[in-house]
Design a protein around this motif. Structure first.
Motif, PDB file in Angstrom:
ATOM      1  N   CYS A 350      42.240  31.752  31.914  1.00 30.58           N
ATOM      2  CA  CYS A 350      42.239  30.991  33.176  1.00 30.58           C
ATOM      3  C   CYS A 350      40.836  30.719  33.711  1.00 30.58           C
ATOM      4  O   CYS A 350      40.676  30.058  34.739  1.00 30.58           O
ATOM      5  CB  CYS A 350      43.046  31.729  34.239  1.00 30.58           C
ATOM      6  SG  CYS A 350      42.355  33.340  34.698  1.00 30.58           S
ATOM      7  N   LYS A 351      39.801  31.252  33.038  1.00 35.27           N
ATOM      8  CA  LYS A 351      38.407  31.041  33.422  1.00 35.27           C
ATOM      9  C   LYS A 351      38.096  31.530  34.833  1.00 35.27           C
ATOM     10  O   LYS A 351      37.238  30.969  35.523  1.00 35.27           O
ATOM     11  CB  LYS A 351      38.018  29.571  33.254  1.00 35.27           C
ATOM     12  CG  LYS A 351      38.031  29.110  31.803  1.00 35.27           C
ATOM     13  CD  LYS A 351      37.422  27.736  31.632  1.00 35.27           C
ATOM     14  CE  LYS A 351      37.370  27.344  30.158  1.00 35.27           C
ATOM     15  NZ  LYS A 351      36.750  26.027  29.948  1.00 35.27           N
ATOM     16  N   SER A 352      38.814  32.575  35.248  1.00 37.18           N
ATOM     17  CA  SER A 352      38.480  33.263  36.486  1.00 37.18           C
ATOM     18  C   SER A 352      37.571  34.441  36.163  1.00 37.18           C
ATOM     19  O   SER A 352      37.552  34.919  35.026  1.00 37.18           O
ATOM     20  CB  SER A 352      39.746  33.785  37.174  1.00 37.18           C
ATOM     21  OG  SER A 352      40.594  32.727  37.528  1.00 37.18           O
ATOM     22  N   GLU A 353      36.815  34.909  37.155  1.00 39.62           N
ATOM     23  CA  GLU A 353      35.992  36.083  36.918  1.00 39.62           C
ATOM     24  C   GLU A 353      36.884  37.278  36.599  1.00 39.62           C
ATOM     25  O   GLU A 353      37.968  37.433  37.167  1.00 39.62           O
ATOM     26  CB  GLU A 353      35.117  36.385  38.135  1.00 39.62           C
ATOM     27  CG  GLU A 353      33.950  35.428  38.259  1.00 39.62           C
ATOM     28  CD  GLU A 353      32.897  35.929  39.234  1.00 39.62           C
ATOM     29  OE1 GLU A 353      33.159  36.962  39.889  1.00 39.62           O
ATOM     30  OE2 GLU A 353      31.834  35.304  39.331  1.00 39.62           O
ATOM     31  N   MET A 354      36.385  38.122  35.713  1.00 37.98           N
ATOM     32  CA  MET A 354      37.161  39.285  35.308  1.00 37.98           C
ATOM     33  C   MET A 354      37.245  40.312  36.439  1.00 37.98           C
ATOM     34  O   MET A 354      36.380  40.368  37.307  1.00 37.98           O
ATOM     35  CB  MET A 354      36.512  39.943  34.081  1.00 37.98           C
ATOM     36  CG  MET A 354      36.468  39.051  32.844  1.00 37.98           C
ATOM     37  SD  MET A 354      38.101  38.717  32.162  1.00 37.98           S
ATOM     38  CE  MET A 354      38.497  40.322  31.470  1.00 37.98           C
ATOM     39  N   LEU A 355      38.300  41.089  36.400  1.00 39.13           N
ATOM     40  CA  LEU A 355      38.433  42.243  37.266  1.00 39.13           C
ATOM     41  C   LEU A 355      38.155  43.478  36.416  1.00 39.13           C
ATOM     42  O   LEU A 355      38.142  43.413  35.185  1.00 39.13           O
ATOM     43  CB  LEU A 355      39.831  42.310  37.872  1.00 39.13           C
ATOM     44  CG  LEU A 355      40.298  41.064  38.629  1.00 39.13           C
ATOM     45  CD1 LEU A 355      41.723  41.239  39.107  1.00 39.13           C
ATOM     46  CD2 LEU A 355      39.371  40.763  39.785  1.00 39.13           C
ATOM     47  N   ALA A 356      37.947  44.625  37.059  1.00 42.94           N
ATOM     48  CA  ALA A 356      37.692  45.850  36.308  1.00 42.94           C
ATOM     49  C   ALA A 356      38.180  47.049  37.114  1.00 42.94           C
ATOM     50  O   ALA A 356      38.000  47.089  38.328  1.00 42.94           O
ATOM     51  CB  ALA A 356      36.205  45.990  36.004  1.00 42.94           C
ATOM     52  N   SER A 357      38.788  47.993  36.410  1.00 42.22           N
ATOM     53  CA  SER A 357      39.289  49.197  37.072  1.00 42.22           C
ATOM     54  C   SER A 357      39.723  50.192  36.006  1.00 42.22           C
ATOM     55  O   SER A 357      39.961  49.824  34.852  1.00 42.22           O
ATOM     56  CB  SER A 357      40.476  48.845  37.979  1.00 42.22           C
ATOM     57  OG  SER A 357      41.549  48.342  37.212  1.00 42.22           O
TER      58      SER A 357
END
Length: 573
Positions: A350-357
Motif C-alpha cells: 500500500c506504500k504507507s510508512e511501516m509500523l513497528a512493535s
C-alpha cells in the motif's frame, strides 16, 4: 405659590459608531428637550449611549431604572424620540420595558406622539372606581404596530448589512479583523470600495517561520523556542473600562506574551495564511482570497499541519478542505521511537510508512518486527505484512551500504552549497539579527529589573522582581542558544565539505547517523527521487537521485534478496 413640577429623563440611543459620529445623539437630546418644555417638565438627566436595541440584555435601560429609583426628585416621565429608540425586539419586549417603568410610577412619552395616556372605561360614571380591566391604552394597537415596525426595520437593516458582508466574503474579500501576521488593505474594484488581505511585513515573518519549521518536521516545542528567540510576542490590544458608557477609558493592554505550543497549534490551522478562506459565511466551502495568495504555499501549509487539516487542489483547480487526512490514506504517525529507525521505508503493497512493535510469543518472549496491516477506513486492503526487525534492518542497511557517490559529485556539491549559501545569506542574517535584537532587548529589560530590585525596599516587591529576573535570565540563555543554531557562515560550509569528504566512501552514514526519524525522512529525499518500498530495497530498484549509483557487486549478487521472506504475493480484500 406654584405647584410642584414633575421631572423626566431623556433617553438617547444609537446602535453603532457611525450613528454616534453623525450627531444622532445630539439630535435626539434636542427633540427630547423640546418635548419636556412643551409639557412643562424638568429634565433630571439625559442618557446618551451607544447600545444595540436588538437584544433583551439591556444594561443601559437598567441603568436608567436604577437612577430613577435612587433619585430623590419626583421623576414621572421617560422621554424617547420614538419607540424604536426604546427597543427593536418587537411588541413583547416593549410591553416588558413599559411595565417595568410603570411599576415605579413612570410613563413613556415618545416625541412622535404614538403613545397616548391611559383611560378608565368607567370614567363616564363620575365617581365610579377603576379596575385593572377598566384601565386601557387607547393607542395600544398603534404602539403594537410601531414596536413591530421597529423590529422589522432592524431585521431589514441587518439583512442588508450582514447579507452584503457575507456576499463580499463569498467573493473572496474581507470584512473582519485579520489574523495576526496579516492586515486589511482597502482597494477599489469596479468603482466600489472593497477590502483584501495582505501580509503584515512586520509580523508575517514570524508566521512564515512557524510553517517553514513545522513543514520540516521540527517538534512543536522546538518551533516555539525558535520563534520566541526571534522576538515574537502576541499582538497587543487596548483594554477598556466601559463602566461609563459615554466616556469609555483605556485602562491597560492585553497580549504581548510569548508563543506557546497551544497558540502555535491554533495559528497554523488558519487557512487564510495559505490564501484560503474557510468558515461559516462561506458555507464551510473553501474560497480563494481575492488578490492574495497567502504568506505560505498550500504545500507548506499541509506539511505543517501534518494531516490535521489538509487543503486539496483538485484536477479542475477547485479546492477542498479535509480534516484528519493524509494523501497516503491515513494520517502519518510521527511518533519517533529510536528502537525502530527504518519505519520511513514504505510497505510494498500500500506504500504507507511501516509500523513497528514487538509481539509476544507463547513462551512470553518478545519478537520485534516491522509490519503493515493494510487497514484503511476500517477495512483490510491487503494481506498482513510482517518482517522481523533483524531481517528488515539487515536488508535495508545492505542496500544502503552498496550506494556510492557519483564521481565528481563532491566538487559539484561544493559549488552548489556555496551558491545556495549566498542565496540564503540575507535571509540567515535577517533571522540571526532578529534573534540578536531580541537578546539585546531582553538584556536591557533585565538591567532595568536589576536596578529596580536594588532600589526596592518592600520585600514583596523584591520577591516579585527576583522571580522576573530569574525568568528573564533563563529566556536570554535560551534565546542565545537558538541564535547559535542558526548562525551559518563560510566556516560552516568548509566544515561540511570536510565532513562530506569523510562520508564519500560510506554515504549510508548520512542516513544511519541521523538524530531521529524526522531527520531520516528528510534525508531520504537526498538519496531517492521517491521513498522506496521494502520490495524495491530487496530488488535493488528504488529510483535513486542522479548523484548516487549502486556498487557493481550489489548489482551482480542479489540472489538472497529477491523475495519477501515468509510472505506470499497477492492481495486480500
Amino acid at each position: 405659590m406654584k405647584g410642584v413640577q414633575d421631572y423626566c429623563v431623556i433617553d438617547c440611543r444609537v446602535s453603532d459608531k457611525q450613528q454616534l459620529q453623525g450627531g444622532s445623539l445630539d439630535d435626539q437630546e434636542l427633540i427630547g428637550q423640546l418635548v419636556a418644555r412643551e409639557r412643562g417638565l424638568l429634565v433630571a438627566k439625559v442618557f446618551k449611549k451607544q447600545h444595540s436595541a436588538t437584544t433583551t440584555d439591556r444594561d443601559d435601560f437598567q441603568e436608567i431604572v436604577d437612577f430613577i429609583k435612587n433619585d430623590s426628585r419626583q421623576i414621572k416621565y421617560y422621554i424617547v424620540k420614538s419607540l424604536d429608540r426604546l427597543t427593536r425586539e418587537g411588541y413583547p419586549e416593549y410591553v416588558r420595558l413599559k411595565a417595568e417603568l410603570e411599576k415605579i410610577g413612570v410613563q413613556i412619552i415618545d416625541a412622535a406622539g404614538v403613545i397616548q395616556p391611559k383611560k378608565n372605561t368607567l370614567e363616564h360614571l363620575g365617581g365610579s372606581p377603576q379596575y385593572k380591566w377598566s384601565i386601557h391604552s387607547p393607542s395600544e394597537a398603534n404602539e403594537m404596530q410601531e414596536a413591530y415596525k421597529g423590529k422589522a426595520e432592524a431585521r431589514d437593516i441587518l439583512t442588508r448589512l450582514i447579507g452584503a458582508s457575507i456576499t463580499l466574503v463569498q467573493n473572496g474579500y474581507s470584512v473582519r479583523r485579520p489574523p495576526d501576521g496579516l492586515k486589511n488593505k482597502p482597494v477599489i474594484v469596479k468603482g466600489k470600495n472593497k477590502v483584501i488581505r495582505e501580509a503584515d511585513l512586520e509580523r508575517a515573518p514570524y508566521f512564515q517561520k512557524m510553517f517553514e519549521l513545522l513543514s520540516e518536521n521540527m517538534d512543536y516545542i522546538e518551533v516555539v523556542e525558535r520563534v520566541n528567540a526571534m522576538g515574537f510576542k502576541t499582538n497587543t490590544y487596548r483594554k477598556w473600562d466601559r463602566s461609563d458608557k459615554e466616556n469609555p477609558k483605556v485602562v491597560g493592554s492585553k497580549g504581548g506574551k510569548l508563543l506557546t505550543v497551544k497558540q502555535l497549534q491554533r495559528y497554523i490551522l488558519q487557512t487564510e495564511y495559505a490564501g484560503i478562506n474557510y468558515e461559516k459565511w462561506t458555507k464551510h466551502k473553501p474560497i480563494r482570497l481575492e488578490q492574495f495568495n497567502g504568506i505560505v504555499s498550500i504545500e507548506t501549509f499541509n506539511k505543517a499541519n501534518r494531516g490535521k487539516i489538509y487543503i486539496k487542489v483538485n484536477e479542475d483547480d477547485s479546492i477542498s478542505v479535509l480534516h484528519n487526512y493524509s494523501p497516503w490514506g491515513r494520517t502519518k504517525r510521527l511518533r519517533d521511537n529510536p528502537k525502530y529507525p527504518w519505519k520511513c521505508v514504505l510497505c510494498p503493497f500500500c506504500k504507507s510508512e511501516m509500523l513497528a512493535s514487538p509481539s509476544t510469543g507463547k513462551s512470553g518472549a518478545k519478537y520485534d518486527a516491522y509490519h503493515c496491516g493494510g487497514m484503511k477506513d476500517g477495512k483490510r486492503k491487503h494481506i498482513y505484512f510482517r518482517i522481523t526487525q533483524a531481517d528488515f534492518e539487515k536488508n535495508v542497511c545492505a542496500y544502503l551500504d552498496s550506494l556510492k557517490f557519483d564521481k565528481a559529485f563532491l566538487a559539484g556539491l561544493v559549488l552548489h552549497m556555496t551558491h545556495k549559501y549566498h542565496n540564503r545569506e540575507k535571509e540567515i542574517l535577517i533571522e540571526s539579527s532578529a534573534v540578536s535584537r531580541s537578546v539585546s532587548d531582553l538584556k536591557a529589560e533585565l538591567a532595568q529589573k536589576l536596578d529596580a530590585f536594588g532600589l526596592a525596599k518592600n520585600q514583596i516587591v523584591k520577591d516579585m522582581l527576583e522571580g522576573q529576573i530569574v525568568a528573564l535570565d533563563a529566556q536570554i540563555k535560551k534565546t542565545e542558544s537558538e541564535r547559535n543554531k542558526i548562525e551559518i557562515n563560510e566556516m560552516s560550509i568548509r566544515a561540511f565539505r570536510q565532513y562530506a569528504g569523510q562520508l564519500m566512501e560510506h554515504p549510508a552514514k548520512i542516513l544511519t547517523e541521523a538524530d531521529n526519524l524526522h531527520a531520516r525522512r528528510s534525508l531520504m529525499t537526498l538519496f531517492f527521487e521517491e521513498v522506496p518500498t521494502y520490495n524495491e530495497i530487496l530488488n535493488g530498484t528504488p529510483k535513486l537521485q542522479p548523484l548516487f549509483r549502486l556498487s557493481e557487486s550489489y548489482k551482480v549478487d542479489k540472489s538472497q534478496l529477491v523475495t519477501l521472506p515468509g510472505v506470499e504475493p497477492g492481495f486480500s480484500a
